[in-house]
Design a protein around this motif. Structure first.
Motif, short mmCIF file in Angstrom:
data_model
loop_
_atom_site.label_atom_id
_atom_site.label_comp_id
_atom_site.label_asym_id
_atom_site.label_seq_id
_atom_site.Cartn_x
_atom_site.Cartn_y
_atom_site.Cartn_z
N SER A 5 0.82 -1.20 0.00
CA SER A 5 0.00 0.00 0.00
C SER A 5 0.85 1.26 0.00
O SER A 5 1.87 1.34 0.69
CB SER A 5 -0.93 0.01 1.21
N GLU A 6 0.43 2.24 -0.80
CA GLU A 6 1.14 3.52 -0.83
C GLU A 6 0.71 4.42 0.32
O GLU A 6 1.25 5.51 0.50
CB GLU A 6 0.90 4.23 -2.16
N CYS A 7 -0.26 3.99 1.09
CA CYS A 7 -0.76 4.78 2.21
C CYS A 7 -0.31 4.16 3.54
O CYS A 7 0.03 2.98 3.61
CB CYS A 7 -2.29 4.86 2.18
N GLY A 8 -0.31 4.96 4.59
CA GLY A 8 -0.01 4.47 5.92
C GLY A 8 1.39 3.90 6.03
O GLY A 8 2.36 4.47 5.52
N ASP A 9 1.49 2.75 6.70
CA ASP A 9 2.81 2.17 6.93
C ASP A 9 3.17 1.09 5.92
O ASP A 9 4.02 0.24 6.18
CB ASP A 9 2.90 1.61 8.36
N GLY A 10 2.54 1.11 4.74
CA GLY A 10 2.93 0.19 3.68
C GLY A 10 2.59 -1.25 3.96
O GLY A 10 3.42 -2.14 3.75
N ARG A 11 1.35 -1.49 4.38
CA ARG A 11 0.92 -2.87 4.62
C ARG A 11 0.80 -3.63 3.31
O ARG A 11 0.58 -3.07 2.25
CB ARG A 11 -0.44 -2.86 5.33
N VAL A 12 0.94 -4.95 3.42
CA VAL A 12 0.86 -5.83 2.26
C VAL A 12 -0.51 -6.52 2.25
O VAL A 12 -1.02 -6.94 3.30
CB VAL A 12 1.98 -6.90 2.30
N LYS A 13 -1.09 -6.63 1.07
CA LYS A 13 -2.33 -7.38 0.91
C LYS A 13 -2.22 -8.24 -0.34
O LYS A 13 -1.46 -7.93 -1.27
CB LYS A 13 -3.54 -6.47 0.85
N ALA A 14 -2.97 -9.35 -0.36
CA ALA A 14 -2.93 -10.31 -1.46
C ALA A 14 -4.31 -10.41 -2.09
O ALA A 14 -5.33 -10.35 -1.39
CB ALA A 14 -2.47 -11.67 -0.94
N TYR A 15 -4.33 -10.57 -3.39
CA TYR A 15 -5.59 -10.65 -4.11
C TYR A 15 -6.09 -12.08 -4.15
O TYR A 15 -5.36 -13.00 -4.53
CB TYR A 15 -5.43 -10.11 -5.53
N ASP A 16 -7.36 -12.27 -3.75
CA ASP A 16 -8.03 -13.56 -3.80
C ASP A 16 -8.94 -13.55 -5.03
O ASP A 16 -10.00 -12.91 -5.03
CB ASP A 16 -8.84 -13.78 -2.53
N GLU A 17 -8.52 -14.23 -6.07
CA GLU A 17 -9.27 -14.19 -7.32
C GLU A 17 -10.65 -14.83 -7.18
O GLU A 17 -11.62 -14.37 -7.80
CB GLU A 17 -8.48 -14.90 -8.43
N GLY A 18 -10.76 -15.86 -6.36
CA GLY A 18 -12.04 -16.55 -6.22
C GLY A 18 -13.15 -15.66 -5.69
O GLY A 18 -14.30 -15.75 -6.13
N SER A 19 -12.81 -14.77 -4.74
CA SER A 19 -13.81 -13.90 -4.13
C SER A 19 -13.69 -12.45 -4.58
O SER A 19 -14.47 -11.61 -4.14
CB SER A 19 -13.69 -13.98 -2.60
N ASP A 20 -12.72 -12.13 -5.45
CA ASP A 20 -12.48 -10.77 -5.92
C ASP A 20 -12.30 -9.82 -4.74
O ASP A 20 -12.88 -8.74 -4.68
CB ASP A 20 -13.64 -10.29 -6.81
N VAL A 21 -11.45 -10.25 -3.79
CA VAL A 21 -11.21 -9.47 -2.57
C VAL A 21 -9.72 -9.43 -2.29
O VAL A 21 -9.01 -10.42 -2.51
CB VAL A 21 -11.97 -10.09 -1.37
N TRP A 22 -9.24 -8.28 -1.81
CA TRP A 22 -7.87 -8.15 -1.33
C TRP A 22 -7.83 -8.48 0.16
O TRP A 22 -8.61 -7.92 0.94
CB TRP A 22 -7.34 -6.73 -1.55
N ARG A 23 -6.96 -9.40 0.56
CA ARG A 23 -6.89 -9.83 1.96
C ARG A 23 -5.56 -9.37 2.57
O ARG A 23 -4.50 -9.49 1.95
CB ARG A 23 -7.02 -11.35 2.06
#
Length: 388
Positions: free
Chosen positions: A292-310
């Motif tokens: 993420s370019e915001c905050g403290d640069g947290r990492v998230k992964a894309y779940d294609e099955g549910s179309d959601v970033w986790r």
């Protein structure tokens, strides 16, 4: 035998009274072995294991080593061996914030040593510097090749057609066939050994073109449904994802497109993917992550099955790595080891995040490689992992 920094010459001394001068003059030249005591075929296999930063030093060992390392057959063997005999290096495209001088360098994650690459053969028209973020970069990691495409002159704001290629096997650049369409701020990615260029400018370019490195030729590909300027892009499998990202005043959902190389066709990016894509991406083990370019640069992964970033547990990018970020993924694919996310920050300090399985999901474990003082004024604009 380890490489030596001084040339080594083989000299055969003969007693003058034992061999007549005429015989000495007619004696055939002595063929110098690559490694004394080993057949040349075996010695060449040893040289294939030589990491790219040490090849210039190895060329100075002897004329035989220089010929062997420069021969087309050796370069073909090096390319065919790919990741099996090569090691991953992090290649970083950076610029001096005061002068806009461009510079490539490579980090060996094992020794934490940096190696500066030769300068790119950039266009020389005029004295104005080129705009660093306007370039697009792509790589063929297992072939040890990277490509720098397009760009923009800072004085006229004119886009460029340039294509520059780098081969780690020779540690050298060359100018390849220019793009048919001049581009800046566009997406580029590698699919199936070919380089694709899409969109660009202020979003007015919908044309897509494909470069074949083997033929050094460009060909048209299916055009985008609408032109887009690049915010970020990633290749997962045989699909290239391009997003324009959120723009002020953030009241409209960002646009995004997906190119399917098997169908040579574009489709709309799914809503969850494009709305949650809020940073620079890395592909690790066939999975898409965003820092993420915001905050403290947290990492998230894309779940294609549910179309959601986790969210990925483990905390954000370490504070020692300061924005702007350039992000790349390494490992986790077929024949590769490790699952790393590399985040390069100001001064070329690097956060190395290893993605590991944890209870209920994933966790990223960070360590920091501090940038050397000589890089204090550099800011990154791209990062790629190559096997070299």
């Amino acid at each position: 035998m380890p490489p030596r920094s001084e040339p080594v010459e083989t000299v055969v001394m003969m007693e003058e009274e034992e061999v007549p001068r005429r015989s000495m003059a007619a004696a055939p030249a002595v063929i110098e072995p690559l490694i004394p005591g080993l057949p040349d075929e075996v010695a060449e296999q040893c040289l294939l294991h030589l990491p790219f930063p040490y090849q210039p030093l190895a060329r100075s060992v002897s004329s035989a080593w220089n010929r062997a390392l420069s021969s087309p057959s050796f370069l073909r063997s090096k390319a065919e061996a790919s990741a099996a005999l090569s090691l991953p290096y992090l290649f970083v495209f950076a610029f001096d914030r005061a002068t806009l001088r461009l510079q490539w360098q490579a980090l060996d994650p094992r020794t934490r040593r940096w190696f500066v690459l030769p300068p790119m053969p950039l266009p020389t028209e005029g004295d104005a510097p080129l705009c660093p973020p306007a370039f697009a970069c792509a790589a063929l990691p297992c072939r040890g090749e990277l490509y720098v495409l397009g760009g923009m002159r800072s004085d006229t704001q004119s886009p460029l057609q340039t294509l520059l290629a780098y081969r780690a096997a020779t540690n050298s650049w060359y100018a390849a066939a220019p793009m048919p369409t001049a581009r800046c701020f566009f997406a580029a990615g590698a699919i199936g050994g070919r380089i694709f260029a899409a969109g660009g400018g202020d979003g007015g370019i919908s044309a897509v073109e494909c470069y074949d490195p083997a033929a050094d030729m460009w060909a048209p590909a299916a055009g985008m449904r609408r032109g887009m300027a690049r915010y970020d892009a990633a290749v997962v499998g045989r699909r290239m994802y391009v997003t324009e990202g959120w723009t002020w005043p953030f009241d409209l959902s960002p646009r995004g497109g997906v190119y399917d190389a098997d169908r040579d066709a574009w489709e709309e990016m799914r809503v969850g993917m494009r709305e949650g894509w809020t940073g620079a991406s890395a592909v690790v083990g066939g999975r898409l992550y965003v820092v993420s370019e915001c905050g403290d640069g947290r990492v998230k992964a894309y779940d294609e099955g549910s179309d959601v970033w986790r969210a990925v547990a483990g905390g954000g990018v370490p504070a020692e790595v300061r924005r702007p970020y350039a992000v790349s993924g390494g490992g986790g694919g077929a024949g590769e080891v490790g699952r790393e996310i590399y985040v390069v920050g100001s001064g070329l300090s690097v956060g190395v995040g290893t993605v590991v399985a944890s209870e209920g999901g994933e966790r990223v474990e960070w360590e920091v490689v501090k940038g050397p003082p000589a890089f204090a004024d550099l800011a990154p604009c791209n990062a790629l992992v190559l096997y070299a």
